[in-house]
Scaffold this active site. Structure first.
Site, PDB file in Angstrom:
ATOM      1  N   ARG A 180      75.355  44.714  57.984  1.00  0.00           N
ATOM      2  CA  ARG A 180      74.885  46.035  56.903  1.00  0.00           C
ATOM      3  C   ARG A 180      76.014  46.767  56.626  1.00  0.00           C
ATOM      4  O   ARG A 180      75.957  48.220  56.434  1.00  0.00           O
ATOM      5  CB  ARG A 180      73.841  46.798  57.680  1.00  0.00           C
ATOM      6  N   GLU A 226      70.589  53.452  59.464  1.00  0.00           N
ATOM      7  CA  GLU A 226      70.825  52.320  58.470  1.00  0.00           C
ATOM      8  C   GLU A 226      70.521  52.924  56.856  1.00  0.00           C
ATOM      9  O   GLU A 226      71.421  52.701  56.053  1.00  0.00           O
ATOM     10  CB  GLU A 226      69.962  50.853  58.404  1.00  0.00           C
ATOM     11  N   SER A 256      64.033  49.394  57.520  1.00  0.00           N
ATOM     12  CA  SER A 256      64.667  49.935  59.030  1.00  0.00           C
ATOM     13  C   SER A 256      65.351  51.125  58.666  1.00  0.00           C
ATOM     14  O   SER A 256      66.303  50.875  57.860  1.00  0.00           O
ATOM     15  CB  SER A 256      65.580  48.769  59.573  1.00  0.00           C
TER      16      SER A 256
HETATM   17  C1  LIG Z   1      59.567  47.543  53.064  1.00  0.00           C
HETATM   18  C2  LIG Z   1      61.173  47.473  53.010  1.00  0.00           C
HETATM   19  C3  LIG Z   1      61.756  46.181  53.636  1.00  0.00           C
HETATM   20  C4  LIG Z   1      63.144  46.151  53.814  1.00  0.00           C
HETATM   21  N1  LIG Z   1      63.364  45.050  54.489  1.00  0.00           N
HETATM   22  C5  LIG Z   1      64.927  44.721  54.418  1.00  0.00           C
HETATM   23  C6  LIG Z   1      65.481  43.546  55.177  1.00  0.00           C
HETATM   24  O1  LIG Z   1      64.852  42.854  55.619  1.00  0.00           O
HETATM   25  N2  LIG Z   1      66.867  43.442  55.106  1.00  0.00           N
HETATM   26  C7  LIG Z   1      67.545  44.457  54.550  1.00  0.00           C
HETATM   27  O2  LIG Z   1      68.849  44.409  54.671  1.00  0.00           O
HETATM   28  N3  LIG Z   1      67.121  45.686  54.117  1.00  0.00           N
HETATM   29  C8  LIG Z   1      65.609  45.821  53.796  1.00  0.00           C
HETATM   30  N4  LIG Z   1      65.370  46.870  53.159  1.00  0.00           N
HETATM   31  C9  LIG Z   1      66.141  48.171  52.849  1.00  0.00           C
HETATM   32  C10 LIG Z   1      66.557  47.993  51.228  1.00  0.00           C
HETATM   33  O3  LIG Z   1      65.449  47.242  50.542  1.00  0.00           O
HETATM   34  C11 LIG Z   1      68.031  47.253  51.220  1.00  0.00           C
HETATM   35  O4  LIG Z   1      69.060  47.907  51.965  1.00  0.00           O
HETATM   36  C12 LIG Z   1      68.405  47.102  49.866  1.00  0.00           C
HETATM   37  O5  LIG Z   1      69.361  46.299  49.513  1.00  0.00           O
HETATM   38  C13 LIG Z   1      68.606  48.433  48.982  1.00  0.00           C
HETATM   39  O6  LIG Z   1      68.838  48.206  47.449  1.00  0.00           O
HETATM   40  P1  LIG Z   1      68.246  49.191  46.751  1.00  0.00           P
HETATM   41  O7  LIG Z   1      68.725  48.937  45.294  1.00  0.00           O
HETATM   42  O8  LIG Z   1      66.904  49.945  46.843  1.00  0.00           O
HETATM   43  O9  LIG Z   1      69.528  50.303  47.156  1.00  0.00           O
HETATM   44  P2  LIG Z   1      69.433  51.984  46.958  1.00  0.00           P
HETATM   45  O10 LIG Z   1      68.562  52.611  48.116  1.00  0.00           O
HETATM   46  O11 LIG Z   1      68.933  52.259  45.657  1.00  0.00           O
HETATM   47  O12 LIG Z   1      70.880  52.294  47.202  1.00  0.00           O
HETATM   48  C14 LIG Z   1      71.483  52.017  48.460  1.00  0.00           C
HETATM   49  C15 LIG Z   1      73.004  52.298  48.360  1.00  0.00           C
HETATM   50  O13 LIG Z   1      73.495  51.364  47.523  1.00  0.00           O
HETATM   51  C16 LIG Z   1      74.319  52.120  46.550  1.00  0.00           C
HETATM   52  N5  LIG Z   1      74.360  51.089  45.229  1.00  0.00           N
HETATM   53  C17 LIG Z   1      72.985  50.648  44.813  1.00  0.00           C
HETATM   54  N6  LIG Z   1      73.333  49.950  43.599  1.00  0.00           N
HETATM   55  C18 LIG Z   1      74.870  50.044  43.525  1.00  0.00           C
HETATM   56  C19 LIG Z   1      75.877  49.258  42.573  1.00  0.00           C
HETATM   57  N7  LIG Z   1      75.336  48.606  41.527  1.00  0.00           N
HETATM   58  N8  LIG Z   1      77.137  49.481  42.958  1.00  0.00           N
HETATM   59  C20 LIG Z   1      77.397  50.541  43.988  1.00  0.00           C
HETATM   60  N9  LIG Z   1      76.606  50.954  44.823  1.00  0.00           N
HETATM   61  C21 LIG Z   1      75.343  50.851  44.679  1.00  0.00           C
HETATM   62  C22 LIG Z   1      73.634  53.449  46.325  1.00  0.00           C
HETATM   63  O14 LIG Z   1      74.604  54.321  45.546  1.00  0.00           O
HETATM   64  C23 LIG Z   1      73.275  53.772  47.771  1.00  0.00           C
HETATM   65  O15 LIG Z   1      74.335  54.377  48.442  1.00  0.00           O
HETATM   66  C24 LIG Z   1      64.017  47.086  53.188  1.00  0.00           C
HETATM   67  C25 LIG Z   1      63.353  48.234  52.656  1.00  0.00           C
HETATM   68  C26 LIG Z   1      62.144  48.468  52.415  1.00  0.00           C
HETATM   69  C27 LIG Z   1      61.283  49.637  51.915  1.00  0.00           C
END
Ligand SMILES: Cc1cc2nc3c(=O)[nH]c(=O)nc-3n(C[C@H](O)[C@H](O)[C@H](O)COP(=O)(O)OP(=O)(O)OC[C@H]3O[C@@H](n4cnc5c(N)ncnc54)[C@H](O)[C@@H]3O)c2cc1C
Length: 301
Positions: free
Chosen positions: A170, A293, A222
């Site tokens: 992560r 996380e 998480s």
């Molecule tokens: C129901 C649910 C289930 C989930 N299950 C999992 C799982 O099984 N495994 C897991 O690992 N995670 C899980 N997650 C967490 C989440 O979905 C992941 O961490 C996902 O990768 C985040 O992506 P996002 O686009 O929503 O990021 P955001 O929340 O929008 O951003 C997260 C971070 O990434 C940065 N960021 C986003 N895009 C870019 C880019 N293009 N360049 C640089 N930085 C960037 C943002 O600035 C921020 O700091 C879950 C979440 C939910 C709600």
């Protein structure tokens, strides 16, 4: 208003949004925002923001983000258009940083390409997944990365190998710097799999997640990382009797204790207080210090 400076600097460029509409926790107040569709537009925007000393952050689907209820003082940048598209060339997958991860993972399964099925239920973008090194069921996105194209805040573009990205559990180097994931090239596998098997696996994963996770309520997945000794955070929290514990509108999920649900009207402060309370209780009971996380909007480690 805290975002006035951004709006005054370029009223035509930015618009005001409520962050609660752009985070899966459905928490967050007003901020200035901008949508960019091409790498050139993004580079221009970041240059403008830096020249005007305006803080900015990329937001994907907000599925790992806690945004302040009082709003954010900078500009939230969304990657859309060609920055949110994906395509295949045999077993290679090219995707923009704003691409919706579950849609892309589903398309890979339908093409009979293996490797991404673990991501069908991770509701983020490709950029967010690279930033977090998202993963599930023993796999993570870093294992598929051949190349990541990044835009540095100074405007230069760099092509990174998986090794350059400093991936760990992560974690990626992007959590320590301010560069933007423009696009990725992933290598999938076309051996010994077919689309029917992969699609079935995807359906089973989604079914299992519906049972194990509180998908009925706004959440951000998480909340805590797995500690170094491998103890599941959910079990540590449950062992403290905290399932269902509520602080303001934020509640430790009764379905899975490593999830915090917004039961309605939760503020970012409710969530942070609950997180601190959980850390304190788990440390007292087990000696283990849980680490978050989920990310606060705009924070660098
Ligand atoms: C129901 C649910 C289930 C989930 N299950 C999992 C799982 O099984 N495994 C897991 O690992 N995670 C899980 N997650 C967490 C989440 O979905 C992941 O961490 C996902 O990768 C985040 O992506 P996002 O686009 O929503 O990021 P955001 O929340 O929008 O951003 C997260 C971070 O990434 C940065 N960021 C986003 N895009 C870019 C880019 N293009 N360049 C640089 N930085 C960037 C943002 O600035 C921020 O700091 C879950 C979440 C939910 C709600």
């Amino acid at each position: 208003m805290i975002f006035d400076r951004a709006l005054n600097a370029a009223p035509d460029k930015f618009s005001v949004i409520q962050l609660s509409r752009f985070t899966t926790w459905e928490i967050g107040g007003p901020t200035a925002s901008v949508v960019v569709n091409t790498p050139e537009e993004l580079a221009e925007t970041v240059k403008f923001l830096s020249e005007n000393s305006l803080p900015w952050v990329i937001l994907g689907r907000g599925s790992n983000t806690l945004a302040p209820t009082e709003g954010w003082h900078g500009v939230v940048v969304f990657l859309k258009g060609e920055l949110a598209e994906f395509s295949f060339d045999r077993s290679l997958l090219f995707a923009g940083g704003g691409t919706h991860l579950p849609s892309m993972a589903g398309a890979a399964c339908s093409k009979g390409l293996a490797g991404l099925v673990f991501a069908v239920g991770i509701p983020g973008t490709v950029g967010g997944a690279i930033f977090m090194n998202a993963g599930a069921y023993g796999s993570s996105i870093s294992e598929l990365v051949e190349e990541v194209r990044v835009l540095h805040p100074c405007g230069s573009i760099e092509y990174l190998t998986a090794e350059d990205c400093g991936f760990d559990y992560r974690f990626s180097r992007f959590q320590n710097d301010h560069s933007i994931v423009l696009s990725v090239r992933l290598r999938l596998s076309d051996k010994a799999e077919n689309s029917d098997i992969l699609r079935k696996e995807a359906r089973e994963i989604l079914q299992m997640r519906r049972q194990k996770f509180p998908l009925h309520a706004p959440n951000a997945g998480s909340v805590f990382r797995r500690p170094d000794n491998g103890s599941p955070p959910g079990k540590l929290i449950e062992d403290c009797g905290l399932k269902g514990y509520k602080l303001g509108g934020a509640m430790v999920s009764t379905v899975h204790a490593n999830f915090i649900e917004n039961t309605g009207g939760a503020t970012s402060s409710d969530v942070m207080k609950l997180i601190e309370f959980i850390i304190h209780r788990v440390r007292k009971a087990s000696g283990i210090t849980l680490r978050r996380e989920i990310r606060k909007l705009g924070e660098l480690i």
